[in-house]
Structures are given as structure tokens and as C-alpha cells.
Design a protein around this motif. Sequence first.
Motif, PDB file in Angstrom:
ATOM      1  N   ASP A  78      -4.133  -4.249   6.957  1.00 41.34           N
ATOM      2  CA  ASP A  78      -2.983  -3.735   6.165  1.00 41.34           C
ATOM      3  C   ASP A  78      -1.954  -4.830   6.244  1.00 41.34           C
ATOM      4  O   ASP A  78      -2.131  -6.090   6.971  1.00 41.34           O
ATOM      5  CB  ASP A  78      -2.417  -2.711   7.214  1.00 41.34           C
ATOM      6  CG  ASP A  78      -1.614  -1.588   6.197  1.00 41.34           C
ATOM      7  OD1 ASP A  78      -1.262  -2.158   4.981  1.00 41.34           O
ATOM      8  OD2 ASP A  78      -1.215  -0.488   6.352  1.00 41.34           O
ATOM      9  N   HIS A  83      -2.195  -2.145  -2.840  1.00 41.31           N
ATOM     10  CA  HIS A  83      -3.381  -2.052  -2.145  1.00 41.31           C
ATOM     11  C   HIS A  83      -4.659  -1.824  -3.155  1.00 41.31           C
ATOM     12  O   HIS A  83      -4.529  -1.042  -4.191  1.00 41.31           O
ATOM     13  CB  HIS A  83      -3.685  -0.701  -1.232  1.00 41.31           C
ATOM     14  CG  HIS A  83      -2.591  -0.767  -0.070  1.00 41.31           C
ATOM     15  ND1 HIS A  83      -2.446  -1.839   0.775  1.00 41.31           N
ATOM     16  CD2 HIS A  83      -1.522  -0.014   0.317  1.00 41.31           C
ATOM     17  CE1 HIS A  83      -1.470  -1.574   1.591  1.00 41.31           C
ATOM     18  NE2 HIS A  83      -0.894  -0.505   1.381  1.00 41.31           N
ATOM     19  N   ASP A 125       3.949  -2.973  -2.235  1.00 42.81           N
ATOM     20  CA  ASP A 125       2.695  -2.793  -1.503  1.00 42.81           C
ATOM     21  C   ASP A 125       1.731  -2.654  -2.251  1.00 42.81           C
ATOM     22  O   ASP A 125       1.925  -1.708  -3.510  1.00 42.81           O
ATOM     23  CB  ASP A 125       3.008  -1.517  -0.850  1.00 42.81           C
ATOM     24  CG  ASP A 125       2.288  -1.278   0.536  1.00 42.81           C
ATOM     25  OD1 ASP A 125       1.869  -2.307   1.239  1.00 42.81           O
ATOM     26  OD2 ASP A 125       1.772  -0.026   0.863  1.00 42.81           O
ATOM     27  N   HIS A 171      -2.146   5.271  -1.216  1.00 41.55           N
ATOM     28  CA  HIS A 171      -1.062   5.123  -1.737  1.00 41.55           C
ATOM     29  C   HIS A 171      -0.742   3.728  -2.327  1.00 41.55           C
ATOM     30  O   HIS A 171      -1.450   2.937  -1.851  1.00 41.55           O
ATOM     31  CB  HIS A 171       0.173   5.421  -0.788  1.00 41.55           C
ATOM     32  CG  HIS A 171       0.012   4.212   0.193  1.00 41.55           C
ATOM     33  ND1 HIS A 171      -0.888   4.356   1.576  1.00 41.55           N
ATOM     34  CD2 HIS A 171       0.745   3.011   0.534  1.00 41.55           C
ATOM     35  CE1 HIS A 171      -0.829   3.196   2.283  1.00 41.55           C
ATOM     36  NE2 HIS A 171       0.015   2.404   1.677  1.00 41.55           N
TER      37      HIS A 171
END
Length: 204
Positions: free
Chosen positions: A117, A52, A50, A85
Motif C-alpha cells: 500500500d 490501485h 490513490d 476502492h
Amino acid sequence: MHAQKTALIVIDVQNDFCPGGALAVADGDAILEPVNALIAAADTVILTQDWHPAHHKSFASQHADTSPFELVDMAYGPQVLWPDHCVQGTSGAAFHSDLRTDKASLILRKGMNPDVDSYSAFFENDQATSTGLAGWLTARGIETIQMAGLATDYCVAWSALDAVKLGFETSVVMPACRAIDLDGSLRAQSEKMRDAGIQLIDTL
Ligand code: VGL
Ligand code: ZN
């Protein structure tokens, strides 16, 4: 007779999803041992991360008058807002230091579009923008997918549901996963996965 070619996809075993992290999953680090055993036994290993940008729209910090874990409507549908996060390049976004990453053929980063997302390793949450993973697997003749990682009810479930939808024979190794479990999401997503024809494996 020959066994179908299988890939192991390990979802988001990153510091922010482990105890002490920004979006800690209870007992998240308990999966390191089983995940590493799956990696040791696998032919093809893919890791997802993940990843971001700092002002990602899935962060509650980017919306006025909201708190983490609230649901909002985005252009592409409902979206849970998360604490900040897995910001690119931070220690929270790094893989857990015990994860055996050496065997991975592919490290797939997702969630990089600031406006959308991406729980699934296959498609962003608009359910339309492909990451290219299906093509990568198909080009290598892989037809079967084994999945593990964090979190069971978000990135693992969304990835597994897309995998089976794309025609891959898909199983999730539950003891090598841990869940966020918001409002019964673990139970709901487990049921959804079973109904979709995903094999939920309860033993290691
Ligand atoms: C995840 C929430 C937000 C996951 C990622 O890896 O399950 N969950 N970003
Ligand atoms: Zn995320």
C-alpha cells in the motif's frame, strides 16, 4: 528577504473517499470549497490520486476470512484492510468533479504495486520505496509544503510525516481535510504530526 518556495499538495480528493464512494469519508466533499480556494492561491499545485490495481493486497477482498477495517500483518508491517476502492480507471478513482485540477503541475498516482500500500505521497508503506516526489520538489527549489485532502489520519498524515522527515517545512490545513477516524486514529495522528513539528492550521 524572500519567501520560501511553497507547494500545495492535495491528497486523494477522489469520488471513493466522498459520500457515496466505496471508502467514504464522512463529510469528505465538504472540503471542495476550501481546497479550491487553496489551489487558487497557490504557486505550485500537486494532486495525488490513490490508484490501485483491482486485486490490491490492501483490499479485504483479497484475504480469506477478513473484513474491511481489520488489521493484518504484511511483509512490511501492520496494514489496515480496506473495502475495494480507487481501482484504476473506475469512476471511484476519478477526482471529485468539483476539484479544480487545471492548475496542477503534477498528478502523482500511488498504490500501484499490488503487494504494497502507499498512503504517503513520498514513500510506499514499506517506508523505503520512493515515489520520486521529494526529488521533484527539491529540483524546483521548493522547501515548504502545505497539505490538504483525504483522509487526514491516513494519506494526509503519512504524507505530512514523510515531508517533515525529509526536511520540508510542513503545514496541514485541517478545515480542508476530513478523517476516516478508526479507533481514535484522528487524535493519534494529529498528535504525532504536532510532535513531529508539523503545523496544524485550524483556520482557513
Ligand atoms: C486512503 C485508505 C486507503 C487515504 C487511501 O487516501 O487516506 N486511506 N487508501
Ligand atoms: Zn488506497
